[in-house]
Design an enzyme around this catalytic site. Structure first.
Site, PDB file in Angstrom:
ATOM      1  N   ARG A  48      -8.400 -50.955  86.418  1.00  0.00           N
ATOM      2  CA  ARG A  48      -7.247 -51.067  85.517  1.00  0.00           C
ATOM      3  C   ARG A  48      -6.423 -49.786  85.568  1.00  0.00           C
ATOM      4  O   ARG A  48      -6.909 -48.714  85.210  1.00  0.00           O
ATOM      5  CB  ARG A  48      -7.768 -51.307  84.093  1.00  0.00           C
ATOM      6  CG  ARG A  48      -6.720 -51.231  83.013  1.00  0.00           C
ATOM      7  CD  ARG A  48      -7.382 -51.020  81.654  1.00  0.00           C
ATOM      8  NE  ARG A  48      -6.401 -50.987  80.574  1.00  0.00           N
ATOM      9  CZ  ARG A  48      -6.605 -50.400  79.403  1.00  0.00           C
ATOM     10  NH1 ARG A  48      -7.753 -49.787  79.164  1.00  0.00           N
ATOM     11  NH2 ARG A  48      -5.682 -50.413  78.483  1.00  0.00           N
TER      12      ARG A  48
ATOM     13  N   ARG B  23       2.011 -41.061  75.575  1.00  0.00           N
ATOM     14  CA  ARG B  23       2.357 -42.338  76.200  1.00  0.00           C
ATOM     15  C   ARG B  23       3.341 -43.132  75.318  1.00  0.00           C
ATOM     16  O   ARG B  23       4.082 -42.550  74.558  1.00  0.00           O
ATOM     17  CB  ARG B  23       1.059 -43.102  76.488  1.00  0.00           C
ATOM     18  CG  ARG B  23       0.165 -42.311  77.465  1.00  0.00           C
ATOM     19  CD  ARG B  23      -1.132 -43.008  77.744  1.00  0.00           C
ATOM     20  NE  ARG B  23      -0.906 -44.322  78.339  1.00  0.00           N
ATOM     21  CZ  ARG B  23      -1.823 -45.283  78.366  1.00  0.00           C
ATOM     22  NH1 ARG B  23      -3.017 -45.071  77.842  1.00  0.00           N
ATOM     23  NH2 ARG B  23      -1.561 -46.440  78.933  1.00  0.00           N
TER      24      ARG B  23
ATOM     25  N   TYR C  86      -6.191 -44.163  84.059  1.00  0.00           N
ATOM     26  CA  TYR C  86      -7.562 -44.102  83.566  1.00  0.00           C
ATOM     27  C   TYR C  86      -8.582 -43.602  84.597  1.00  0.00           C
ATOM     28  O   TYR C  86      -9.751 -43.443  84.292  1.00  0.00           O
ATOM     29  CB  TYR C  86      -7.996 -45.489  83.064  1.00  0.00           C
ATOM     30  CG  TYR C  86      -7.125 -46.014  81.943  1.00  0.00           C
ATOM     31  CD1 TYR C  86      -7.234 -45.486  80.660  1.00  0.00           C
ATOM     32  CD2 TYR C  86      -6.181 -47.007  82.170  1.00  0.00           C
ATOM     33  CE1 TYR C  86      -6.422 -45.947  79.631  1.00  0.00           C
ATOM     34  CE2 TYR C  86      -5.368 -47.476  81.152  1.00  0.00           C
ATOM     35  CZ  TYR C  86      -5.488 -46.939  79.881  1.00  0.00           C
ATOM     36  OH  TYR C  86      -4.692 -47.397  78.876  1.00  0.00           O
TER      37      TYR C  86
ATOM     38  N   PRO D 238     -11.661 -52.804  73.732  1.00  0.00           N
ATOM     39  CA  PRO D 238     -11.177 -53.805  74.687  1.00  0.00           C
ATOM     40  C   PRO D 238     -10.619 -53.219  75.997  1.00  0.00           C
ATOM     41  O   PRO D 238      -9.980 -52.169  75.980  1.00  0.00           O
ATOM     42  CB  PRO D 238     -10.052 -54.511  73.915  1.00  0.00           C
ATOM     43  CG  PRO D 238      -9.673 -53.567  72.830  1.00  0.00           C
ATOM     44  CD  PRO D 238     -10.921 -52.821  72.479  1.00  0.00           C
ATOM     45  N   ASN D 239     -10.869 -53.932  77.043  1.00  0.00           N
ATOM     46  CA  ASN D 239     -10.371 -53.637  78.402  1.00  0.00           C
ATOM     47  C   ASN D 239     -11.047 -52.452  79.076  1.00  0.00           C
ATOM     48  O   ASN D 239     -10.777 -52.161  80.238  1.00  0.00           O
ATOM     49  CB  ASN D 239      -8.848 -53.419  78.409  1.00  0.00           C
ATOM     50  CG  ASN D 239      -8.096 -54.678  78.049  1.00  0.00           C
ATOM     51  OD1 ASN D 239      -8.349 -55.730  78.623  1.00  0.00           O
ATOM     52  ND2 ASN D 239      -7.211 -54.586  77.072  1.00  0.00           N
TER      53      ASN D 239
ATOM     54  N   ASN E 127     -14.387 -44.959  71.483  1.00  0.00           N
ATOM     55  CA  ASN E 127     -13.120 -45.168  72.165  1.00  0.00           C
ATOM     56  C   ASN E 127     -12.695 -46.596  71.814  1.00  0.00           C
ATOM     57  O   ASN E 127     -13.107 -47.554  72.464  1.00  0.00           O
ATOM     58  CB  ASN E 127     -13.283 -45.010  73.678  1.00  0.00           C
ATOM     59  CG  ASN E 127     -11.962 -45.194  74.417  1.00  0.00           C
ATOM     60  OD1 ASN E 127     -10.971 -45.629  73.828  1.00  0.00           O
ATOM     61  ND2 ASN E 127     -11.948 -44.870  75.690  1.00  0.00           N
TER      62      ASN E 127
ATOM     63  N   ALA F   6      -7.250 -50.174  72.582  1.00  0.00           N
ATOM     64  CA  ALA F   6      -6.044 -50.695  71.922  1.00  0.00           C
ATOM     65  C   ALA F   6      -6.239 -50.941  70.422  1.00  0.00           C
ATOM     66  O   ALA F   6      -5.285 -50.860  69.652  1.00  0.00           O
ATOM     67  CB  ALA F   6      -5.586 -51.973  72.607  1.00  0.00           C
TER      68      ALA F   6
ATOM     69  N   GLU G 253     -13.543 -39.591  67.718  1.00  0.00           N
ATOM     70  CA  GLU G 253     -12.665 -40.536  68.401  1.00  0.00           C
ATOM     71  C   GLU G 253     -12.392 -39.991  69.804  1.00  0.00           C
ATOM     72  O   GLU G 253     -12.062 -38.820  69.964  1.00  0.00           O
ATOM     73  CB  GLU G 253     -11.341 -40.642  67.620  1.00  0.00           C
ATOM     74  CG  GLU G 253     -10.269 -41.459  68.330  1.00  0.00           C
ATOM     75  CD  GLU G 253      -8.933 -41.449  67.567  1.00  0.00           C
ATOM     76  OE1 GLU G 253      -8.819 -40.740  66.542  1.00  0.00           O
ATOM     77  OE2 GLU G 253      -8.010 -42.144  68.022  1.00  0.00           O
TER      78      GLU G 253
ATOM     79  N   HIS H 273     -10.553 -40.690  73.742  1.00  0.00           N
ATOM     80  CA  HIS H 273      -9.683 -41.461  74.631  1.00  0.00           C
ATOM     81  C   HIS H 273      -9.682 -40.818  76.005  1.00  0.00           C
ATOM     82  O   HIS H 273      -9.722 -39.585  76.114  1.00  0.00           O
ATOM     83  CB  HIS H 273      -8.248 -41.508  74.103  1.00  0.00           C
ATOM     84  CG  HIS H 273      -8.139 -42.125  72.750  1.00  0.00           C
ATOM     85  ND1 HIS H 273      -8.165 -43.491  72.553  1.00  0.00           N
ATOM     86  CD2 HIS H 273      -8.039 -41.574  71.519  1.00  0.00           C
ATOM     87  CE1 HIS H 273      -8.077 -43.740  71.252  1.00  0.00           C
ATOM     88  NE2 HIS H 273      -7.999 -42.595  70.605  1.00  0.00           N
TER      89      HIS H 273
END
Lengths: 156, 150
Positions: free
Chosen positions: B17, B107, B22, B9-10, B74, B77, B98, B100
């Site tokens: 964003r 964070r 990012y 998502p996003n 990825n 969230a 995985e 990111h």
């Protein structure tokens, strides 16, 4: 980019990689890792200093005082600072200093540290710093980190 | 190799964003780089993004039936919430990474838990948008390493 030189630092316990060999990462010794790192650095015209120490104080001191000569840090902290909060404080302050100088820092691990049944195994958290993280690719964890550092250095 | 690159998502908002976290690169640009890198190395890369958890689960199930060689995921969230994606990845026996763009461990504390990490072979984080193409570039070597592991 000043002198194209990477510091590749290996923490406590990494002088003996035989326990990784049982976990299926192929036959690994620190010499083999060093050789592979040297080959990858050579492809990109990077110089490297590959070090290992079991002494946490020595590691911190070198991160603090030795980093001047280097443009980037790749660190496999291994057993470092999973137990001592004093060592953690020294480590995180060293990493903060290095990232403030805009030098890329990447934490690498040979195995996937989240699959281990070892308590206290977690990434070393240095909040609000830009630190990359690569874990579980065996010897290629270092390879990927060197490629990423190279790309970052060429952008800076 | 057949490779699925699955984004959660996003991630469709990349470029606009929170660019300070990012980066300014768009998803379209990252997708093109992954596919181009794959073509160079003889891989067939399928690049996907969804805001829906169930759709991501179905893509992982497709990867099982289609015998896809590797998944780069990825989960964004959903990394920190989705047991469904964890379970789907557990059922997939190919090579799985995985990924990111930022490093979640540096964070907010709610990003420190990953349901994905224990279900994959490896984690790559905090290398920016370039992380994707670096992983694709190394995948052939990585798969060999993974076969040794089996």
């Amino acid at each position: 980019m000043k002198n194209n030189k990477l510091l590749i630092m290996n923490g406590p316990g990494l002088s003996d990689l035989s326990n990784y060999n049982e976990r299926g990462y192929g036959h690994l010794t620190l010499d083999i890792v060093q050789k592979k790192c040297a080959e990858t650095c050579k492809i990109f015209g990077l110089k490297m200093d590959f070090r290992q120490t079991d002494d946490e104080a020595e590691l911190s001191r070198f991160l603090k005082d030795g980093i001047e000569d280097f443009d980037a840090l790749i660190i496999n902290p291994a057993g470092y600072s999973h137990v001592s909060s004093v060592d953690y404080t020294i480590y995180s302050s060293a990493i903060k200093t290095i990232t403030r100088q805009n030098k890329p820092v990447i934490e690498v691990h040979i195995s996937n540290i989240f699959q281990q049944d070892v308590e206290n195994t977690k990434p070393i958290q240095v909040p609000k710093c830009e630190v990359g993280f690569v874990s579980g690719l065996g010897i290629h964890s270092y390879d990927l980190a060197i490629r990423a550092v190279n790309k970052k250095l060429r952008k800076n | 190799m057949n490779i699925y690159v699955i984004n959660g998502p996003n991630i469709n908002l990349l470029g606009t964003r929170e660019p300070e976290i990012y980066g300014k690169e768009t998803l379209k640009s990252i997708s093109k780089k992954c596919i181009d890198q794959g073509l160079k190395d003889g891989h067939d890369v399928k690049f996907m993004q969804s805001n829906y958890e169930g759709e991501i689960v179905e893509w992982i199930q497709n990867a099982i039936t289609e015998k896809v060689d590797a998944i780069v995921i990825n989960a964004a969230a959903y990394t920190h919430t989705s047991i469904a994606i964890h379970d789907a990845l557990k059922s997939y026996s190919g090579f799985k990474i995985e990924l990111h763009i930022s490093n979640p461990h540096l964070r907010e504390t709610f990003r420190h838990v990953s349901y994905i990490s224990s279900a994959v072979d490896a984690i790559v984080a905090g290398l920016g948008p370039d992380g994707y193409s670096h992983v694709i570039e190394l995948l052939a070597d990585l798969q060999k390493h993974y076969k040794q592991k089996k």
